[in-house]
Design a protein around this motif. Structure first.
Motif, PDB file in Angstrom:
ATOM      1  N   HIS A   1      38.769  69.724 -52.716  1.00 32.02           N
ATOM      2  CA  HIS A   1      38.673  68.388 -53.303  1.00 32.02           C
ATOM      3  C   HIS A   1      37.673  68.385 -54.462  1.00 32.02           C
TER       4      HIS A   1
ATOM      5  N   GLN B   1      37.350  70.128 -48.185  1.00 35.45           N
ATOM      6  CA  GLN B   1      36.352  69.398 -48.967  1.00 35.45           C
ATOM      7  C   GLN B   1      35.997  70.160 -50.245  1.00 35.45           C
TER       8      GLN B   1
ATOM      9  N   ASN C   1      42.579  65.594 -46.392  1.00 36.68           N
ATOM     10  CA  ASN C   1      41.776  64.384 -46.215  1.00 36.68           C
ATOM     11  C   ASN C   1      42.300  63.632 -45.009  1.00 36.68           C
TER      12      ASN C   1
ATOM     13  N   TRP D   1      37.212  65.003 -43.771  1.00 37.83           N
ATOM     14  CA  TRP D   1      38.055  66.147 -44.135  1.00 37.83           C
ATOM     15  C   TRP D   1      38.374  66.958 -42.888  1.00 37.83           C
TER      16      TRP D   1
ATOM     17  N   LYS E   1      34.333  59.671 -46.272  1.00 34.58           N
ATOM     18  CA  LYS E   1      35.452  60.601 -46.403  1.00 34.58           C
ATOM     19  C   LYS E   1      35.403  61.556 -45.221  1.00 34.58           C
TER      20      LYS E   1
ATOM     21  N   LYS F   1      26.320  64.764 -44.245  1.00 30.35           N
ATOM     22  CA  LYS F   1      27.480  65.492 -43.724  1.00 30.35           C
ATOM     23  C   LYS F   1      27.344  65.632 -42.222  1.00 30.35           C
TER      24      LYS F   1
END
Length: 66
Positions: free
Chosen positions: A35, A32, A5, A26, A24, A59
């Motif tokens: 996670h 990801q 992260n 990554w 977030k 994304k």
């Protein structure tokens, strides 16, 4: 933070008390995915199913982070 992260931030819009924006970042798609397999992520999904009305996910891929 978790391994992989790069950044995690959240914002509450000033014009809505019912919205939350999570950002977030990554270091890789694999990070990801990993996670998404964690216990805390699975617990969050259970809570979201009970309390969240709508989720929008966007994304973006970038080649380098400075």
């Amino acid at each position: 933070m978790e391994p992989g992260n790069f950044k995690y931030e959240y914002y509450i819009p000033v014009d809505s008390q019912n919205d939350l924006f999570l950002m977030k970042m990554w270091v890789s798609s694999e990070s990801q995915v990993t996670h998404g397999e964690t216990e805390h992520y699975k617990m969050l999904q259970t809570l979201k199913n009970e309390y969240v009305i709508a989720v929008a996910i966007e994304k973006y891929c970038i080649s380098a982070i400075s």
